[in-house]
Scaffold this active site. Sequence first.
Site, PDB file in Angstrom:
ATOM      1  N   GLN A 104      28.844  30.798  44.694  1.00 47.92           N
ATOM      2  CA  GLN A 104      29.922  31.769  44.851  1.00 47.92           C
ATOM      3  C   GLN A 104      30.415  32.221  43.485  1.00 47.92           C
ATOM      4  OE1 GLN A 104      33.046  30.744  47.569  1.00 47.92           O
ATOM      5  NE2 GLN A 104      33.988  32.729  47.342  1.00 47.92           N
ATOM      6  N   PHE A 105      29.748  33.248  42.954  1.00 49.08           N
ATOM      7  CA  PHE A 105      30.088  33.753  41.618  1.00 49.08           C
ATOM      8  C   PHE A 105      31.530  34.238  41.543  1.00 49.08           C
ATOM      9  CE2 PHE A 105      28.986  37.709  43.660  1.00 49.08           C
ATOM     10  CZ  PHE A 105      29.786  38.656  43.044  1.00 49.08           C
ATOM     11  N   THR A 106      32.120  34.579  42.681  1.00 45.78           N
ATOM     12  CA  THR A 106      33.485  35.121  42.672  1.00 45.78           C
ATOM     13  C   THR A 106      34.522  34.114  42.185  1.00 45.78           C
ATOM     14  OG1 THR A 106      33.861  34.581  45.000  1.00 45.78           O
ATOM     15  CG2 THR A 106      32.951  36.768  44.505  1.00 45.78           C
TER      16      THR A 106
END
Length: 141
Positions: free
Chosen positions: A74-76
């Site tokens: 989850q790069f966010t």
Amino acid sequence: MRAVLQRVTRASVRVDGEVVGEITGPGILALVAATHEDGPDQVDTVVRKIAELRIMDDEQSVSDIGGAVLVVSQFTLYGSTRKGRRPSWSAAAPGPVAEPLIDAVAQGLRERGLEVATGQFGAHMEVELVNDGPFTVLVEA
């Protein structure tokens, strides 16, 4: 690296309506992100924290109870909302850097004897979970 750890009674990930990763019974959903400077030391720290943090019932770790871990990239988690109305993702590592690091986290957990399921890197995923508690912690390495 950053990881959001959620204690769950079950969790799954779907891509295009198909389950690609699932855990049942008590365990941890680990949403994991990498930044540009991350490497083996950060992977080792995150693996150790996921496996050994005493966040399960009776102050036990997921390793203590023989639980499972669902690892989802989850790069966010590296999104910055300090300026304006549009998050900046510049702190997140690009796919060719991040994917092997996220894979290394999953592999490190397997090497510790944990059952590990994963999402699909770079895909639009639907994550479903039953948060136990609710109990959620942030780990940074």
